[in-house]
Design a protein around this motif. Structure first.
Motif, PDB file in Angstrom:
ATOM      1  N   GLU A 218       0.841  -1.245  -0.011  1.00  0.00           N
ATOM      2  CA  GLU A 218       0.222  -0.176   0.022  1.00  0.00           C
ATOM      3  C   GLU A 218       1.016   1.283   0.047  1.00  0.00           C
ATOM      4  OE1 GLU A 218      -3.512   0.622   0.223  1.00  0.00           O
ATOM      5  OE2 GLU A 218      -3.489  -1.422  -0.511  1.00  0.00           O
ATOM      6  N   ARG A 219       2.244   1.077   0.342  1.00  0.00           N
ATOM      7  CA  ARG A 219       3.081   2.168   0.634  1.00  0.00           C
ATOM      8  C   ARG A 219       4.310   1.932  -0.491  1.00  0.00           C
ATOM      9  NH1 ARG A 219       5.276   3.181   5.451  1.00  0.00           N
ATOM     10  NH2 ARG A 219       5.067   0.992   6.035  1.00  0.00           N
ATOM     11  N   GLY A 220       4.099   1.032  -1.395  1.00  0.00           N
ATOM     12  CA  GLY A 220       5.107   0.979  -2.188  1.00  0.00           C
ATOM     13  C   GLY A 220       4.843  -0.002  -3.498  1.00  0.00           C
ATOM     14  N   ARG A 221       5.716  -0.202  -4.401  1.00  0.00           N
ATOM     15  CA  ARG A 221       5.363  -1.192  -5.577  1.00  0.00           C
ATOM     16  C   ARG A 221       6.653  -1.863  -6.059  1.00  0.00           C
ATOM     17  NH1 ARG A 221       2.027   0.280  -9.539  1.00  0.00           N
ATOM     18  NH2 ARG A 221       3.669  -0.657 -11.025  1.00  0.00           N
ATOM     19  N   ASP A 237       5.711   5.872  -0.028  1.00  0.00           N
ATOM     20  CA  ASP A 237       5.881   5.715  -1.368  1.00  0.00           C
ATOM     21  C   ASP A 237       7.184   5.190  -1.506  1.00  0.00           C
ATOM     22  OD1 ASP A 237       5.974   5.279  -3.971  1.00  0.00           O
ATOM     23  OD2 ASP A 237       5.401   7.311  -4.569  1.00  0.00           O
ATOM     24  N   ARG A 239       9.710   2.322  -3.665  1.00  0.00           N
ATOM     25  CA  ARG A 239       9.568   1.484  -4.794  1.00  0.00           C
ATOM     26  C   ARG A 239      11.029   0.537  -5.025  1.00  0.00           C
ATOM     27  NH1 ARG A 239       6.043   5.507  -8.879  1.00  0.00           N
ATOM     28  NH2 ARG A 239       4.904   6.528  -7.175  1.00  0.00           N
TER      29      ARG A 239
END
Lengths: 492, 492
Positions: A218-221, A237, A239
């Protein structure tokens, strides 16, 4: 009327926004940017980087820093960190920075070509100039004992060549010995781990893994990039990128590695978000976290007792191995030529070669002409193999062409610190094998967050290591850990 | 020593880099950003937007503009465009801009809630203040005849309420009549176009289409976003987004629409890249290009004679329709409540309602309390239907809540101009049906590039229309085009 402290914080916020823009442009360039965007992107990132630098080193920032009165320990830490960053940013004359930037861009092209054509001689003059610049940098930054100290300090606050030598002296003998002992055992055949693995399944599996160990999606990808990295803009955020190769371990351990960097960034205190106190404290400590999750957790038997069934379900060809068989293969040790493909045991030997060479070059004890021979001699001595070509030897890494000189040892610091932190974690948490096999990664992550991540950049890295483990960086936990694991694996 | 012109260009380059950063942050937020990144992103974009605005309106820019001596027609055009942009940027007091920005953010939340709960009354006071701000803006920007002129001019250089009234007066009667005539014919059943269409296949098909018509994927890309848009950073990097809905036409015509904006940006002259002369000249002209590719090309019979077989191969359930049957269904005309879902024939009637209402509100001839009744009365008059609720009526659009007042007419300008340009293109190129069916989109795109795109922002939009078509904006080609197409389709 704003106080000096408020003015300082406001300027730092502007600088943060500019750095964030550059970071997003870089992330985008490595993940999604169409080919045609490169020229404009170079113009935009260099413009914004220049603006960020100008704004940071401006008289207004300096004055605000001098006039700022801290209102508590957080402000004290902030002022300390900003003072250090500002000193580093202003000590180097912009003419030198400019020359280095220009040279680095030329050097990168020349390096790519030289490596492809195995033509070290064509790259040597540029490399010589890059080392001269590094010496000039060291002179401007200042040092007492060794020019290397000034360079290393940029990457690892307070790190010195003396520390690095002591570190390598402590591990050189035992590591070479361990590699030799393993070399005397029967070879491990891991060819089954090479294949045409379906990308979508690898992605699903690695996403599941990094989520399970605590990387918050939810706070990254996670995206795909030619070279895996971790970057971010806020604790909301962060990544990762990964890549897919014929070796099944590439995406898996690459993902665990980057997720290790990622959970560190995500665990930074919210109160410091978007300020210079946010994030990881140094390259060495950052690398300790990526290596901890990659090697100590990710390459452990309990980890695969938990996750092998899911891997085998996605890739049935592996199912015959079982967790134990798979564990054996992913921990295969074999001296090899290329650092980034090295196993856990031989990895530091590659780093050692580089440190010894860059250190000698800086002192004028070695010249660029003799570098390939020196390189090959050290590979023979430490790893027992001789590179058949400079392309597989001293031309393999990108770092020196970029002017990153004095940086390599942070990889080994990370390896050592990963075991040192882990040993303390085990003292506090008890049976970590049971935690891993039981999937209780939250307890492990919680310990790391409460003891390390929560400090952000507020303590210098050496203080942090002392604070967390009660002693300075120490090779013993690392050597003990490797010895235990690999004696068992190879029946030594 | 730099000349004033050089100084100006250098400052504009810095402003361009900042705007590019904000645009990338916006693109990223709508495509890939994890949920947790929103707070930091808002801080970063507002910081960088403020920096860009400060740098643009600074005395140094104003002085450089005043002192700059153009060295040719390109510089003359640049100075004209920058003068206009700078006047607009400086005429509005920053206090008003700030209040509007703050109100817009509150208004958006209130609007979302009011729409969801069909509660116009809760939104009315905020809307009233937004219209007051619009009046104040008009006063600051200045106008001779009508406050609307000042607002519209921001979106469409030189556009006036008088032009807009003349435009709507010219089309109101024929459009209402055409809609009525079609309403007297048997209803078209297009229910087969609704379904659970596989997203990956829609993506492949739309990517193929936009590539075929000339959108260069080496210099652009297409991603998914909740609301389709086109954005870019250079002629080498222009990006589209699309979305996938149960109606098969959504992604197809949405993609064609955005690709129309995209080819305009990609066709901008290289020499002006990253300067204020690059890109599309106005919202109306930009919309003419998206509507041209979406409607005139994309919803034509020859287009589907060419591409229907490939569509039917991906979605065999449609194959029984044949190109002609599909063409009939995608051009179904039916008065409906929601503008963004309206067909080509009824679309402008929706725009007309909005223009007449915002124009009357600005003049004080209509108050917020009476707005819903006025809205419903106009829907009854122009479209023959009455919204059952304000949520489907005056609360449907996001624009006024954002403070975009004076903007709606550019949609209709785009529709008219698309046919006006197309008529001229047909005079020059001949049988366009054959070109489309033969897939010779390069000839069409070439004409648009040579006549429109190549001008960038160097000519005001009115001059461009005159230059390209030999006359001012004119409703005749549009009305003739619609009449011909739909008389044939509905047997009128």
């Amino acid at each position: 009327m704003s106080t000096a402290l408020e003015t300082l914080k406001s300027r730092l916020a502007d600088v943060n926004a500019l750095h964030s823009a550059v970071a997003l442009m870089d992330w985008d360039q490595q993940t999604y940017m169409p080919h045609g965007g490169a020229d404009a992107r170079a113009i935009h990132t260099s413009t914004l980087s220049r603006m960020a630098h100008e704004m940071f080193v401006a008289d207004e920032t300096q004055k605000a820093l001098q006039g700022a009165t801290p209102e508590g320990p957080d402000d004290e830490a902030l002022l300390r960190v900003v003072k250090r960053d500002l000193e580093l940013a202003t000590k180097l004359p912009s003419k030198l920075v400019e020359e280095k930037t220009r040279l680095a861009s030329v050097a990168h092209e020349e390096w790519v070509k030289a490596r492809a054509e195995n033509d070290y001689a064509s790259f040597a003059p540029t490399l010589a100039r890059m080392f001269e610049i590094a010496k000039e940098e060291a002179d401007h930054l200042g040092y007492t004992d060794d020019p290397y100290d000034a360079l290393l300090n940029q990457y690892e606050e307070g790190g010195t060549a003396k520390d690095v030598r002591a570190m390598f002296d402590a591990i050189r003998g035992p590591q070479v010995e361990l590699v030799k002992a393993i070399g005397g055992q029967p070879k491990v055949d891991d060819s089954i781990l090479y294949g045409d693995w379906e990308e979508a399944k690898q992605r699903e599996f690695t996403l599941m893994l990094i989520k399970e160990v605590g990387f918050d999606l939810e706070r990254g990808r996670q995206d795909t990039a030619p070279h895996p990295f971790c970057t971010g803009w806020s604790i909301g955020d962060t990544r990762l990128t990964t890549r897919f190769k014929p070796y099944i371990g590439s995406a898996i351990f690459g993902s665990m590695h980057e997720a290790g960097h990622g959970v560190y960034e995500q665990g930074s205190p919210e109160k410091w978000d978007l300020t210079p106190l946010a994030g990881g404290v140094s390259l060495g400590v950052h690398e300790s976290q990526s290596r901890l999750w990659e090697n100590i957790v990710g390459r452990s038997l309990p980890f695969w007792k938990r996750f092998f069934p899911q891997l085998a379900e996605k890739f049935p060809v592996l199912s015959g191995l079982g967790a134990e068989g798979y564990y054996r293969l992913i921990n295969k040790v074999e001296p090899s030529l290329i650092r980034v493909e090295a196993d856990e045991v031989t990895y530091n030997l590659h780093v050692m070669v580089r440190f010894e060479i860059e250190s000698a070059m800086l002192k004028g004890e070695l010249d660029v002409k003799s570098l390939p021979d020196a390189w090959n001699a050290k590979y023979e001595e430490y790893l027992g193999i001789t590179p058949p070509s400079d392309a597989d030897g001293c031309l393999q890494d990108v770092h020196w062409s970029q002017g990153s000189i004095g940086y390599f040892p942070t990889y080994t610091m990370g390896n050592l610190l990963s075991y040192q932190f882990w040993t303390k974690l085990q003292e506090d948490l008890g049976d970590t094998d049971a935690l891993i096999e039981g999937g209780e990664f939250g307890k492990i992550l919680g310990w790391l967050r409460d003891n390390i991540y929560v400090k952000g950049r507020s303590m210098p890295p050496k203080d942090l290591v002392q604070h967390v483990t009660g002693r300075p960086m120490d090779a013993k936990p690392y050597l003990d850990g490797l010895k235990e694991k690999y004696s068992d694996l190879y029946g030594l």
